[in-house]
Design an enzyme around this catalytic site. Structure first.
Site, PDB file in Angstrom:
ATOM      1  N   ASP A  62      -7.519   1.281   9.234  1.00 12.00           N
ATOM      2  CA  ASP A  62      -6.564   1.367   8.128  1.00 12.00           C
ATOM      3  C   ASP A  62      -7.118   0.736   6.852  1.00 12.00           C
ATOM      4  OD1 ASP A  62      -5.617   1.027  10.776  1.00 12.00           O
ATOM      5  OD2 ASP A  62      -3.590   0.604  10.132  1.00 12.00           O
ATOM      6  N   ASP A  68      -4.177  -4.803   2.615  1.00 18.25           N
ATOM      7  CA  ASP A  68      -3.173  -3.775   2.323  1.00 18.25           C
ATOM      8  C   ASP A  68      -2.702  -3.828   0.871  1.00 18.25           C
ATOM      9  OD1 ASP A  68      -3.197  -2.780   4.899  1.00 18.25           O
ATOM     10  OD2 ASP A  68      -1.401  -3.848   5.541  1.00 18.25           O
ATOM     11  N   ARG A 107      -3.329   8.152  12.912  1.00 18.33           N
ATOM     12  CA  ARG A 107      -3.216   7.765  11.503  1.00 18.33           C
ATOM     13  C   ARG A 107      -4.358   6.843  11.078  1.00 18.33           C
ATOM     14  NH1 ARG A 107       2.257   6.266  10.410  1.00 18.33           N
ATOM     15  NH2 ARG A 107       1.999   4.025  10.374  1.00 18.33           N
ATOM     16  N   HIS A 129      -9.358  -7.384   8.241  1.00 18.92           N
ATOM     17  CA  HIS A 129      -8.162  -6.661   7.837  1.00 18.92           C
ATOM     18  C   HIS A 129      -7.224  -7.574   7.047  1.00 18.92           C
ATOM     19  CE1 HIS A 129      -5.567  -3.219   7.837  1.00 18.92           C
ATOM     20  NE2 HIS A 129      -4.558  -3.943   8.264  1.00 18.92           N
ATOM     21  N   LYS A 130      -7.021  -8.765   7.538  1.00 19.80           N
ATOM     22  CA  LYS A 130      -6.228  -9.766   6.836  1.00 19.80           C
ATOM     23  C   LYS A 130      -6.722 -11.147   7.280  1.00 19.80           C
ATOM     24  CE  LYS A 130      -1.971  -6.956   6.893  1.00 19.80           C
ATOM     25  NZ  LYS A 130      -0.540  -6.916   7.296  1.00 19.80           N
ATOM     26  N   TYR A 188       0.795  -1.226   0.000  1.00 24.36           N
ATOM     27  CA  TYR A 188       0.000   0.000   0.000  1.00 24.36           C
ATOM     28  C   TYR A 188       0.826   1.273   0.000  1.00 24.36           C
ATOM     29  CZ  TYR A 188       0.765   0.451   5.090  1.00 24.36           C
ATOM     30  OH  TYR A 188       1.321   0.600   6.338  1.00 24.36           O
ATOM     31  N   TYR A 247      -5.569 -11.986  10.603  1.00 25.02           N
ATOM     32  CA  TYR A 247      -6.225 -11.258  11.688  1.00 25.02           C
ATOM     33  C   TYR A 247      -7.728 -11.521  11.614  1.00 25.02           C
ATOM     34  CZ  TYR A 247      -1.785  -8.687  11.897  1.00 25.02           C
ATOM     35  OH  TYR A 247      -0.460  -8.352  12.006  1.00 25.02           O
ATOM     36  N   GLY A 304      -7.083   8.967  10.271  1.00 23.80           N
ATOM     37  CA  GLY A 304      -6.769   9.643   9.013  1.00 23.80           C
ATOM     38  C   GLY A 304      -7.046   8.775   7.805  1.00 23.80           C
TER      39      GLY A 304
END
Length: 396
Positions: free
Chosen positions: A165, A110, A235, A154-155, A60, A158, A238
Site C-alpha cells: 500500500d 499514508d 488491493r 509503512h508507519k 490518503y 509498524y 493494485g
C-alpha cells in the site's frame, strides 16, 4: 403479451438504459467520470467528509478522490470541481503552511498521498502556504524510517515493515516533487522503493506480490524464515501497480531504473490475467483463492488493475493488447459493480473497506479468514477515485 404491451416494455427498458449513463462505449467514458464525481460530491458535500469521515482529516483517501476530481476539472474546465478541492485545501492548510491533523513526526506514509493535490492548487493560486505544506511532507520523507535496504517503513508504529500500500502513498508525490524541484537524487530513491519490493515481496510461483514484509521477522503474521505475510491481497497489489504507472509519468526517460520498473509492470500485468474470474472478468479479494468459500469479487482491487492495464498500454509500457483487455474489463466492471440509485446518483458496490496487518487492538494476522472478514461497503474512495481516473483515460 400483446404487441403494444411488448413495445411499451421495450421502450421503457431502453429509456432506463439511456437514463443510466453507464455506457460501455469508449466515447461515453468521460460521462461516467463526471457522473461518478458529481455523485460522490453529492454524498460528501464537503470534501473532508470523504471516506465516511466525521471530522477533519488529512489522509490518503481524501487525496485519492480529490486527485480524480481535479482531473475532471482539467478535462471539462468546470470550476465547480476545482472549487470543491480548493475548499478542502483552504480548510486544512493554515496560513503558515501547517496542515490540520498532520504531524510529520508520526511518520505515517499514508498521510503523504494527499500532498499531490497541492501541486495544481499551488500552480493556480501561487499561495506560499501551499509551498510550505508541500515541503512539510517532503521533509517527512527525508527522515522517514527505512529498512536496511532503503525501503520506507509503512508507519513508525509498524517498525521494519513494508506494505505494498505504501508504495502509492509516497512514490508518485515524491516523483512529482523531484520533477517540480529538480531534485535528481530523489528519482533514484523513488525507483529504489519499487525495485526493492520486487526483491523482497515477489512470489515466483504465482507472479504476485505478498501484502507485507517484516524485515525483523517478529510479527505474528510474518513467516519466520522470509518475513512475508501469508496471502495476496488484491488491493495492495493494485496500489503497487498504480504507483508504478504514476511514478513513470515523472521518472526521466533516461533514468537507469526505468527499464527494470517497466519490466516489473509487464511481468505483473501478465500474472494477473491468470487470476481473473472467468465469468465476470473481475478479481477476488484474496487474489489467488477464488475457489475458496467466503472469497468474493472485490471492486477496489479490480479497478486498480484495470487502471494500470489501460494507462500502461496507453503510455507504451505494456503491449497494446492490454488496452483492448482493459476496455473489455472496464465494461465488465460496469456490469458487475456499478449501479444507479433511486436519487439518480451512481454507486460502486462490493468494496473492501479496509485491511491491514498487525496492530495493537484486534490483531490482523493476514490469514484468509481475516481478509474476508473485513466489512464490505459501497462507494469506498479506493474504488471511486480510480474509477473516475480510468474513465477519463478511456476518453483521451
Amino acid at each position: 403479451m400483446s404487441t403494444m404491451r411488448l413495445t411499451k416494455l421495450i421502450i421503457m427498458r431502453m429509456f432506463m438504459l439511456m437514463m443510466c449513463v453507464w455506457a460501455s462505449l469508449e466515447g461515453m467514458a468521460q460521462a461516467n467520470a463526471i457522473k461518478m464525481a458529481d455523485s460522490d460530491m453529492k454524498r460528501n458535500p464537503e470534501a473532508w467528509m470523504i471516506d465516511f469521515s466525521k471530522a477533519l482529516k488529512w489522509n490518503y483517501c481524501h487525496g485519492l478522490v480529490m486527485q480524480s476530481i481535479l482531473q475532471v476539472w482539467d478535462k471539462t474546465g468546470n470550476t465547480k470541481y476545482y472549487d470543491y478541492v480548493y475548499d478542502y485545501a483552504d480548510t486544512m492548510v493554515n496560513t503558515d503552511g501547517t496542515i490540520k491533523t498532520y504531524n510529520a513526526l508520526d511518520y505515517n506514509i499514508d498521510r503523504v498521498n494527499t500532498g499531490k493535490i497541492l501541486f495544481p492548487i499551488l500552480n493556480k493560486t501561487g499561495e506560499q502556504r501551499f509551498v510550505t505544506a508541500i515541503e512539510l511532507q517532503r521533509e517527512q520523507m527525508r527522515t522517514h524510517p527505512r529498512t536496511s535496504g532503503g525501503s520506507f517503513w509503512h508507519k513508525k508504529v509498524y517498525p521494519h515493515q513494508v506494505w505494498l500500500d505504501g508504495l502509492y502513498m509516497a512514490g508518485p508525490f515524491l516523483a512529482q516533487y523531484a520533477k517540480e524541484n529538480n531534485e535528481q537524487a530523489l528519482f533514484t530513491d523513488v525507483a529504489l522503493q519499487i525495485t526493492d519490493v520486487r526483491k523482497h515481496l515477489y512470489d515466483p510461483k504465482t507472479g504476485l506480490y505478498f501484502h507485507g514484509w517484516d524485515e525483523s521477522k517478529q510479527q505474528r503474521w510474518s513467516d519466520p524464515n522470509t518475513g512475508l505475510s501469508p496471502h495476496f491481497w488484491s488491493r495492495s497489489i493494485g496500489w503497487y501497480m498504480m504507483s508504478i504507472v504514476d511514478v513513470l509519468d515523472f521518472l526521466p526517460a533516461n533514468h537507469t531504473s526505468r527499464p527494470e520498473i517497466i519490466k516489473i509492470l509487464q511481468e505483473l500485468a501478465a500474472s494477473l490475467e491468470k487470476f481473473r474470474d472467468p465469468e465476470t472478468g473481475m478479481w477476488y479479494q484474496v487474489t489467488d483463492l477464488g475457489y475458496r468459500e467466503g472469497n468474493y469479487l472485490e471492486s477496489t482491487g479490480s479497478i486498480m488493475f484495470i487502471y494500470a492495464w489501460i494507462k500502461g498500454a496507453q503510455k507504451g509500457y505494456l503491449n497494446e493488447n492490454y488496452l483492448e483487455k482493459g476496455k473489455k474489463a472496464y465494461d465488465q466492471y460496469l456490469a458487475q459493480f456499478v449501479k444507479t440509485e433511486e436519487d439518480g446518483t451512481c454507486s460502486i458496490t462490493d468494496c473492501c473497506s479496509v485491511a491491514g496487518l498487525g496492530g495493537e487492538k484486534n490483531y490482523r494476522d493476514g490469514s484468509f479468514e481475516y481478509y474476508i472478514s473485513e466489512p464490505i461497503r459501497d462507494n469506498d474512495p479506493k474504488a471511486v477515485g480510480p474509477f473516475i481516473m480510468v474513465s477519463l483515460l478511456l476518453n483521451r
